[in-house]
Design a protein around this motif. Sequence first.
Motif, PDB file in Angstrom:
ATOM      1  N   ASP A 196       0.762  -1.291   0.193  1.00 48.81           N
ATOM      2  CA  ASP A 196      -0.044  -0.108  -0.090  1.00 48.81           C
ATOM      3  C   ASP A 196       1.116   1.104  -0.819  1.00 48.81           C
ATOM      4  O   ASP A 196       1.710   1.225   0.689  1.00 48.81           O
ATOM      5  N   ILE A 197       0.523   1.923  -1.139  1.00 54.06           N
ATOM      6  CA  ILE A 197       1.872   3.338  -1.480  1.00 54.06           C
ATOM      7  C   ILE A 197       1.635   4.271  -0.034  1.00 54.06           C
ATOM      8  O   ILE A 197       2.666   5.069   0.260  1.00 54.06           O
ATOM      9  N   ARG A 198       0.142   4.240   0.884  1.00 58.11           N
ATOM     10  CA  ARG A 198       0.288   5.088   1.951  1.00 58.11           C
ATOM     11  C   ARG A 198       1.285   4.876   3.071  1.00 58.11           C
ATOM     12  O   ARG A 198       1.010   5.572   4.298  1.00 58.11           O
ATOM     13  N   GLY A 199       1.375   3.667   3.335  1.00 60.23           N
ATOM     14  CA  GLY A 199       3.171   3.006   4.125  1.00 60.23           C
ATOM     15  C   GLY A 199       4.260   3.557   3.953  1.00 60.23           C
ATOM     16  O   GLY A 199       5.137   3.444   4.231  1.00 60.23           O
ATOM     17  N   LEU A 200       3.912   4.190   2.769  1.00 62.01           N
ATOM     18  CA  LEU A 200       5.613   4.607   2.200  1.00 62.01           C
ATOM     19  C   LEU A 200       5.636   6.152   1.921  1.00 62.01           C
ATOM     20  O   LEU A 200       5.022   6.457   1.008  1.00 62.01           O
ATOM     21  N   LYS A 201       6.720   6.652   1.846  1.00 64.42           N
ATOM     22  CA  LYS A 201       7.372   8.408   1.383  1.00 64.42           C
ATOM     23  C   LYS A 201       7.746   7.968   0.418  1.00 64.42           C
ATOM     24  O   LYS A 201       9.004   6.899   0.100  1.00 64.42           O
ATOM     25  N   LEU A 202       7.511   8.735  -0.796  1.00 64.67           N
ATOM     26  CA  LEU A 202       8.466   7.973  -2.140  1.00 64.67           C
ATOM     27  C   LEU A 202       9.980   8.966  -2.479  1.00 64.67           C
ATOM     28  O   LEU A 202       9.403  10.644  -2.067  1.00 64.67           O
ATOM     29  N   PRO A 203      11.528   9.056  -2.421  1.00 66.32           N
ATOM     30  CA  PRO A 203      11.905   9.789  -2.490  1.00 66.32           C
ATOM     31  C   PRO A 203      11.889  10.225  -4.015  1.00 66.32           C
ATOM     32  O   PRO A 203      10.698  10.480  -4.837  1.00 66.32           O
ATOM     33  N   ASP A 204      12.548  12.068  -3.868  1.00 61.43           N
ATOM     34  CA  ASP A 204      12.297  12.670  -4.664  1.00 61.43           C
ATOM     35  C   ASP A 204      13.371  12.331  -5.765  1.00 61.43           C
ATOM     36  O   ASP A 204      12.090  12.607  -7.091  1.00 61.43           O
ATOM     37  N   ASP A 205      14.169  11.184  -6.173  1.00 54.81           N
ATOM     38  CA  ASP A 205      14.533  11.318  -6.955  1.00 54.81           C
ATOM     39  C   ASP A 205      13.420   9.550  -7.437  1.00 54.81           C
ATOM     40  O   ASP A 205      14.840   9.252  -8.262  1.00 54.81           O
ATOM     41  N   ALA A 206      12.394   9.501  -7.000  1.00 55.70           N
ATOM     42  CA  ALA A 206      11.890   8.778  -7.103  1.00 55.70           C
ATOM     43  C   ALA A 206      11.677   8.295  -8.943  1.00 55.70           C
ATOM     44  O   ALA A 206      11.166   9.303  -9.663  1.00 55.70           O
ATOM     45  N   VAL A 207      11.958   6.879  -9.170  1.00 57.94           N
ATOM     46  CA  VAL A 207      11.375   6.836 -10.558  1.00 57.94           C
ATOM     47  C   VAL A 207      10.518   5.612 -10.480  1.00 57.94           C
ATOM     48  O   VAL A 207      10.148   4.551 -10.442  1.00 57.94           O
ATOM     49  N   LEU A 208       8.875   6.233 -11.126  1.00 54.90           N
ATOM     50  CA  LEU A 208       7.577   6.210 -10.688  1.00 54.90           C
ATOM     51  C   LEU A 208       7.270   5.278 -12.383  1.00 54.90           C
ATOM     52  O   LEU A 208       6.707   5.705 -12.853  1.00 54.90           O
ATOM     53  N   ALA A 209       6.774   3.658 -11.909  1.00 58.74           N
ATOM     54  CA  ALA A 209       6.607   3.073 -12.880  1.00 58.74           C
ATOM     55  C   ALA A 209       5.252   2.985 -12.717  1.00 58.74           C
ATOM     56  O   ALA A 209       4.623   2.433 -12.029  1.00 58.74           O
ATOM     57  N   PHE A 210       4.624   2.697 -14.762  1.00 60.61           N
ATOM     58  CA  PHE A 210       2.944   2.346 -14.379  1.00 60.61           C
ATOM     59  C   PHE A 210       2.855   1.751 -15.352  1.00 60.61           C
ATOM     60  O   PHE A 210       3.563   2.010 -16.778  1.00 60.61           O
ATOM     61  N   GLY A 211       2.084   0.340 -15.313  1.00 59.25           N
ATOM     62  CA  GLY A 211       1.561  -0.084 -16.537  1.00 59.25           C
ATOM     63  C   GLY A 211       1.189  -0.087 -17.706  1.00 59.25           C
ATOM     64  O   GLY A 211       0.166   0.969 -17.099  1.00 59.25           O
ATOM     65  N   SER A 212       1.082  -1.035 -19.180  1.00 60.22           N
ATOM     66  CA  SER A 212      -0.094  -0.230 -19.842  1.00 60.22           C
ATOM     67  C   SER A 212      -1.298  -0.326 -18.912  1.00 60.22           C
ATOM     68  O   SER A 212      -1.464  -0.891 -18.233  1.00 60.22           O
ATOM     69  N   GLU A 213      -2.632  -0.025 -19.890  1.00 63.95           N
ATOM     70  CA  GLU A 213      -4.006   0.076 -19.495  1.00 63.95           C
ATOM     71  C   GLU A 213      -4.582  -1.242 -19.537  1.00 63.95           C
ATOM     72  O   GLU A 213      -5.328  -1.553 -18.764  1.00 63.95           O
ATOM     73  N   ARG A 214      -4.100  -2.269 -20.505  1.00 66.04           N
ATOM     74  CA  ARG A 214      -4.032  -3.838 -20.847  1.00 66.04           C
ATOM     75  C   ARG A 214      -3.691  -4.586 -20.097  1.00 66.04           C
ATOM     76  O   ARG A 214      -4.775  -5.469 -19.528  1.00 66.04           O
ATOM     77  N   SER A 215      -2.347  -4.615 -20.041  1.00 71.93           N
ATOM     78  CA  SER A 215      -1.917  -5.537 -19.394  1.00 71.93           C
ATOM     79  C   SER A 215      -1.211  -5.290 -18.624  1.00 71.93           C
ATOM     80  O   SER A 215      -0.467  -6.406 -17.828  1.00 71.93           O
ATOM     81  N   GLY A 216      -1.076  -4.329 -17.786  1.00 72.21           N
ATOM     82  CA  GLY A 216       0.073  -4.118 -16.807  1.00 72.21           C
ATOM     83  C   GLY A 216       1.529  -3.969 -16.905  1.00 72.21           C
ATOM     84  O   GLY A 216       1.997  -3.626 -18.484  1.00 72.21           O
TER      85      GLY A 216
END
Length: 258
Positions: A196-216
């Motif tokens: 759960d993202i709410r349990g973590l502070k994201l660092p400023d130098d994070a690379v935030l990756a998101f999967g495709s709309e269909r297959s993740g």
Amino acid sequence: MNGPAGGPVDGPGDDPLRVWRRLADTAVLLDGFHALKHAVRFGAEVPVAVTADRAAALALADELAPDVRDRFVDLLREIPEETYRTLVPRPHPTAVAALAVRPSRAAQLTALARTPRTTPVVVLDNPRNLGNAGAVIRLAAGFGATGVVTTGTLDPWHPTVVRGGAGLHFATAVERLEVADLPPGPLFALDPEGDDIRGLKLPDDAVLAFGSERSGLSTELRARADHLLSLPMRPQVSSYNLATSVAMTLYHWSMGSF
């Protein structure tokens, strides 16, 4: 004297249609008043801009963008509406269109690779929907993200993506890369099975990756991830829209920065 493509620099008296035809195959299409407004605000080089109604476009600038009104006065050339409609795939309600010089790949890669980094990079892993990609770039620019990287075949500078991004490609770095060549930084990938993202502070130098709309997420990106994270979601709801997921994640990052 030569312009960015090696041809002659165009002056204010040049025929805008001649300039348009010369640059159309290599330049970035700015479709509508707001796309041109943002591109100008963030330093885009705009060799030609046209409108079917110059008075209306300048009135919009007076109302919505007085900071760039003088640039609009210099740039905008009025052409017949029927001619304007031949220049764009989907005429915009503001009847404004322009061509901008795409930033060099070298400049984009330099911006993405620069460290230390004070804002995240957003990665869209093999996205499919052009409009979603544009919306994400608009979000990233609004949050001041370092850039947006796409993997896969989608061109993040496609005219439909630029239209969805409202010209804000010029406010952040936008480039297509292989997963192996992603910018440096801890890689956080969004996945329903993640923590759960709410349990973590994201660092400023994070690379935030998101999967495709269909297959993740792709297998390759998942294997490279340092952390898998999930967004809070009601049971039996399948997923969020891609742009919504990015907005939620960037907002969570921004709250941790205060």
